[in-house]
Design a protein around this motif. Structure first.
Motif, PDB file in Angstrom:
ATOM      1  N   HIS A 144       0.860  -1.263   0.141  1.00  0.00           N
ATOM      2  CA  HIS A 144       0.130  -0.110  -0.076  1.00  0.00           C
ATOM      3  C   HIS A 144       0.803   1.166   0.210  1.00  0.00           C
ATOM      4  CE1 HIS A 144      -3.593  -2.109   0.255  1.00  0.00           C
ATOM      5  NE2 HIS A 144      -3.425  -2.576   1.340  1.00  0.00           N
ATOM      6  N   LEU A 145       1.944   1.259   0.716  1.00  0.00           N
ATOM      7  CA  LEU A 145       2.816   2.357   0.671  1.00  0.00           C
ATOM      8  C   LEU A 145       3.474   2.594  -0.807  1.00  0.00           C
ATOM      9  CD1 LEU A 145       4.881   1.874   3.984  1.00  0.00           C
ATOM     10  CD2 LEU A 145       3.210   3.788   3.524  1.00  0.00           C
ATOM     11  N   GLY A 146       4.053   1.632  -1.509  1.00  0.00           N
ATOM     12  CA  GLY A 146       4.396   1.491  -2.638  1.00  0.00           C
ATOM     13  C   GLY A 146       3.269   2.126  -3.663  1.00  0.00           C
ATOM     14  N   HIS A 147       1.995   1.770  -3.568  1.00  0.00           N
ATOM     15  CA  HIS A 147       0.998   2.248  -4.371  1.00  0.00           C
ATOM     16  C   HIS A 147       0.771   3.792  -3.939  1.00  0.00           C
ATOM     17  CE1 HIS A 147      -2.303   2.046  -6.960  1.00  0.00           C
ATOM     18  NE2 HIS A 147      -3.219   2.256  -6.067  1.00  0.00           N
ATOM     19  N   PHE A 148       0.831   4.161  -2.769  1.00  0.00           N
ATOM     20  CA  PHE A 148       0.650   5.405  -2.491  1.00  0.00           C
ATOM     21  C   PHE A 148       1.794   6.333  -3.264  1.00  0.00           C
ATOM     22  CE2 PHE A 148       1.921   9.110   0.354  1.00  0.00           C
ATOM     23  CZ  PHE A 148       0.573   9.754   0.647  1.00  0.00           C
ATOM     24  N   ASN A 149       3.039   5.895  -2.948  1.00  0.00           N
ATOM     25  CA  ASN A 149       4.070   6.813  -3.659  1.00  0.00           C
ATOM     26  C   ASN A 149       3.995   6.881  -5.320  1.00  0.00           C
ATOM     27  OD1 ASN A 149       5.282   7.400  -1.352  1.00  0.00           O
ATOM     28  ND2 ASN A 149       6.269   5.468  -1.013  1.00  0.00           N
ATOM     29  N   LEU A 150       3.514   5.795  -5.712  1.00  0.00           N
ATOM     30  CA  LEU A 150       3.346   5.744  -7.255  1.00  0.00           C
ATOM     31  C   LEU A 150       2.241   6.713  -7.634  1.00  0.00           C
ATOM     32  CD1 LEU A 150       3.810   2.071  -8.286  1.00  0.00           C
ATOM     33  CD2 LEU A 150       5.269   4.100  -8.674  1.00  0.00           C
ATOM     34  N   VAL A 151       1.140   6.882  -7.012  1.00  0.00           N
ATOM     35  CA  VAL A 151      -0.121   7.657  -7.634  1.00  0.00           C
ATOM     36  C   VAL A 151      -0.226   9.131  -6.930  1.00  0.00           C
ATOM     37  CG1 VAL A 151      -1.003   5.493  -8.216  1.00  0.00           C
ATOM     38  CG2 VAL A 151      -1.854   6.522  -5.792  1.00  0.00           C
ATOM     39  N   ILE A 152       0.526   9.263  -5.775  1.00  0.00           N
ATOM     40  CA  ILE A 152       0.344  10.441  -5.050  1.00  0.00           C
ATOM     41  C   ILE A 152       0.552  11.690  -5.949  1.00  0.00           C
ATOM     42  CG2 ILE A 152       2.581  10.710  -4.605  1.00  0.00           C
ATOM     43  CD1 ILE A 152      -0.516  11.832  -2.414  1.00  0.00           C
ATOM     44  N   GLU A 157      -8.210  15.324 -10.068  1.00  0.00           N
ATOM     45  CA  GLU A 157      -9.685  15.162 -10.626  1.00  0.00           C
ATOM     46  C   GLU A 157      -9.571  13.785 -11.432  1.00  0.00           C
ATOM     47  OE1 GLU A 157      -9.796  18.504 -13.550  1.00  0.00           O
ATOM     48  OE2 GLU A 157     -10.266  19.940 -12.049  1.00  0.00           O
ATOM     49  N   LEU A 158      -8.584  13.128 -11.897  1.00  0.00           N
ATOM     50  CA  LEU A 158      -8.687  11.952 -12.569  1.00  0.00           C
ATOM     51  C   LEU A 158      -8.990  10.796 -11.716  1.00  0.00           C
ATOM     52  CD1 LEU A 158      -8.178  10.066 -15.150  1.00  0.00           C
ATOM     53  CD2 LEU A 158      -5.588  10.177 -14.612  1.00  0.00           C
ATOM     54  N   ILE A 159      -8.462  10.766 -10.403  1.00  0.00           N
ATOM     55  CA  ILE A 159      -8.832  10.254  -9.345  1.00  0.00           C
ATOM     56  C   ILE A 159     -10.251   9.974  -9.075  1.00  0.00           C
ATOM     57  CG2 ILE A 159      -8.180   9.487  -7.065  1.00  0.00           C
ATOM     58  CD1 ILE A 159      -5.497  10.226  -7.355  1.00  0.00           C
ATOM     59  N   GLU A 160     -10.700  11.125  -8.938  1.00  0.00           N
ATOM     60  CA  GLU A 160     -12.203  11.416  -8.579  1.00  0.00           C
ATOM     61  C   GLU A 160     -13.033  10.745  -9.778  1.00  0.00           C
ATOM     62  OE1 GLU A 160     -12.694  15.579  -7.771  1.00  0.00           O
ATOM     63  OE2 GLU A 160     -11.514  15.558  -5.865  1.00  0.00           O
ATOM     64  N   VAL A 165     -14.439   8.762  -5.615  1.00  0.00           N
ATOM     65  CA  VAL A 165     -14.337   9.211  -4.421  1.00  0.00           C
ATOM     66  C   VAL A 165     -13.297  10.547  -4.453  1.00  0.00           C
ATOM     67  CG1 VAL A 165     -14.877   7.302  -3.103  1.00  0.00           C
ATOM     68  CG2 VAL A 165     -12.289   7.758  -3.743  1.00  0.00           C
ATOM     69  N   SER A 166     -13.165  11.536  -3.500  1.00  0.00           N
ATOM     70  CA  SER A 166     -12.314  12.490  -3.642  1.00  0.00           C
ATOM     71  C   SER A 166     -11.002  12.052  -3.472  1.00  0.00           C
ATOM     72  CB  SER A 166     -12.486  13.464  -2.481  1.00  0.00           C
ATOM     73  OG  SER A 166     -12.212  12.848  -1.189  1.00  0.00           O
ATOM     74  N   ALA A 167      -9.813  12.905  -3.943  1.00  0.00           N
ATOM     75  CA  ALA A 167      -8.552  12.378  -3.912  1.00  0.00           C
ATOM     76  C   ALA A 167      -7.984  12.247  -2.408  1.00  0.00           C
ATOM     77  CB  ALA A 167      -7.793  13.176  -4.787  1.00  0.00           C
ATOM     78  N   VAL A 168      -8.708  12.993  -1.575  1.00  0.00           N
ATOM     79  CA  VAL A 168      -8.231  13.073  -0.337  1.00  0.00           C
ATOM     80  C   VAL A 168      -8.598  11.634   0.157  1.00  0.00           C
ATOM     81  CG1 VAL A 168      -8.465  13.897   2.094  1.00  0.00           C
ATOM     82  CG2 VAL A 168      -8.160  15.467  -0.032  1.00  0.00           C
ATOM     83  N   ASP A 169      -9.885  11.397   0.231  1.00  0.00           N
ATOM     84  CA  ASP A 169     -10.577  10.069   0.715  1.00  0.00           C
ATOM     85  C   ASP A 169      -9.553   8.903   0.048  1.00  0.00           C
ATOM     86  OD1 ASP A 169     -12.290  11.281   2.225  1.00  0.00           O
ATOM     87  OD2 ASP A 169     -13.869  10.975   0.836  1.00  0.00           O
ATOM     88  N   TYR A 170      -9.220   8.822  -1.200  1.00  0.00           N
ATOM     89  CA  TYR A 170      -8.740   7.778  -1.773  1.00  0.00           C
ATOM     90  C   TYR A 170      -7.216   7.469  -1.300  1.00  0.00           C
ATOM     91  CZ  TYR A 170      -6.378   4.851  -5.453  1.00  0.00           C
ATOM     92  OH  TYR A 170      -5.564   3.974  -6.279  1.00  0.00           O
ATOM     93  N   SER A 172      -6.020   8.669   1.576  1.00  0.00           N
ATOM     94  CA  SER A 172      -6.255   8.441   2.980  1.00  0.00           C
ATOM     95  C   SER A 172      -6.274   7.173   3.278  1.00  0.00           C
ATOM     96  CB  SER A 172      -7.530   9.448   3.631  1.00  0.00           C
ATOM     97  OG  SER A 172      -7.034  10.663   3.664  1.00  0.00           O
ATOM     98  N   ALA A 173      -7.470   6.393   2.261  1.00  0.00           N
ATOM     99  CA  ALA A 173      -7.445   4.936   2.626  1.00  0.00           C
ATOM    100  C   ALA A 173      -6.281   4.283   2.429  1.00  0.00           C
ATOM    101  CB  ALA A 173      -8.617   4.660   1.526  1.00  0.00           C
ATOM    102  N   LEU A 174      -5.510   4.713   1.252  1.00  0.00           N
ATOM    103  CA  LEU A 174      -4.091   4.041   1.261  1.00  0.00           C
ATOM    104  C   LEU A 174      -3.415   4.250   2.288  1.00  0.00           C
ATOM    105  CD1 LEU A 174      -3.052   4.713  -2.699  1.00  0.00           C
ATOM    106  CD2 LEU A 174      -3.853   2.623  -1.624  1.00  0.00           C
ATOM    107  N   ILE A 175      -3.180   5.152   2.743  1.00  0.00           N
ATOM    108  CA  ILE A 175      -1.983   5.394   4.009  1.00  0.00           C
ATOM    109  C   ILE A 175      -2.682   4.760   5.072  1.00  0.00           C
ATOM    110  CG2 ILE A 175      -2.601   7.734   4.638  1.00  0.00           C
ATOM    111  CD1 ILE A 175       0.768   6.559   3.607  1.00  0.00           C
ATOM    112  N   ASN A 176      -3.884   4.943   5.198  1.00  0.00           N
ATOM    113  CA  ASN A 176      -4.424   4.290   6.495  1.00  0.00           C
ATOM    114  C   ASN A 176      -4.429   2.673   6.304  1.00  0.00           C
ATOM    115  OD1 ASN A 176      -4.996   6.654   7.818  1.00  0.00           O
ATOM    116  ND2 ASN A 176      -7.330   6.712   6.936  1.00  0.00           N
ATOM    117  N   ARG A 177      -4.888   2.013   5.276  1.00  0.00           N
ATOM    118  CA  ARG A 177      -4.395   0.721   5.423  1.00  0.00           C
ATOM    119  C   ARG A 177      -3.094   0.213   5.487  1.00  0.00           C
ATOM    120  NH1 ARG A 177      -8.694   0.840   1.017  1.00  0.00           N
ATOM    121  NH2 ARG A 177      -6.901   1.204  -0.600  1.00  0.00           N
TER     122      ARG A 177
END
Length: 229
Positions: A144-152, A157-160, A165-170, A172-177
């Motif tokens: 999850h950390l690697g995915h977070f660093n790749l897509v941060i 707008e593309l993520i949403e 979901v909002s980019a913040v929620d997306y 946040s879910a990655l880093i929380n997991r």
């Protein structure tokens, strides 16, 4: 009588085994439900909100370097834990193989040697399982950390648009997991201490298991449970 039956035939070992199952796999399996039941009392809920606030600032300021630096330390710790889990699994498996057969120079018969080690093989096997589970958790955190660093650095707008979901929620879910799996991995390593003590003294096993349960529930996860709203 099998090693497992011989082990659980002793009352103190049976009590310790039940306490261990309640304090570690059962409690941590139910912990997400407890967080939802007591959202304002659980430490995990508060830290999830804190990390979300941090992510909101990153998304707003687009400070990608800070994001990479902040997650680097957690990734390094997870890498160290993963390596440690593999080493400990190998060492414990080697000990298990050695105790499963009598030494060639021993004057005791195989039956006498087996009687001396009754209950030891299941304990070593449980230790191997614990280290394997810890390895799985920390590797999940690294993923999850690697995915977070790749897509941060992706367009919010593309993520949403793609995730709904909002980019913040997306993010946040990655880093929380990642953080929550790291915590579970560390907790799994903690569970190895009572099991290691069990190799030598069942009373110490029960004592350490109880101390761990009190520490998790009363001092870490729900220490604000009795505080007034």
């Amino acid at each position: 009588m099998s090693s497992w039956e011989a082990l659980l035939s002793h009352p103190l070992d049976l009590v310790g085994g039940i306490l261990f199952a309640l304090a570690f796999p059962l409690y941590h399996g139910l912990y997400p439900s407890l967080v939802r039941r007591f959202p304002n009392r659980a430490a995990r809920r508060r830290f999830d909100l804190f990390r979300r606030s941090w992510i909101a600032g990153l998304v707003e300021n687009r400070d990608l370097l800070v994001a990479a630096q902040q997650t680097r330390n957690l990734a390094m710790v997870n890498s160290l834990l993963a390596s440690s889990a593999l080493i400990l699994m190998g060492l414990t498996a080697n000990v298990l193989v050695q105790v499963a057969k009598p030494p060639a120079t021993s004057t005791a018969s195989p039956t006498d040697w087996g009687l001396q080690l009754v209950g030891l093989e299941p304990k070593l096997f449980l230790l191997i399982v614990v280290f394997a589970v810890a390895f799985g958790y920390v590797m999940g955190s690294l993923r999850h950390l690697g995915h977070f660093n790749l897509v941060i650095g992706a367009d919010p707008e593309l993520i949403e648009e793609q995730e709904g979901v909002s980019a913040v929620d997306y993010f946040s879910a990655l880093i929380n997991r990642a953080s929550n799996r790291h915590t579970l991995g560390v907790r799994t390593f903690y569970s190895a201490f009572p099991l290691f003590a069990w190799l030598f003294d069942s009373r110490l096993f029960v004592l350490l298991t109880l101390a761990s349960a009190i520490r998790f529930v009363g001092f870490q996860d729900f220490r604000h449970l009795l505080r007034r709203s």
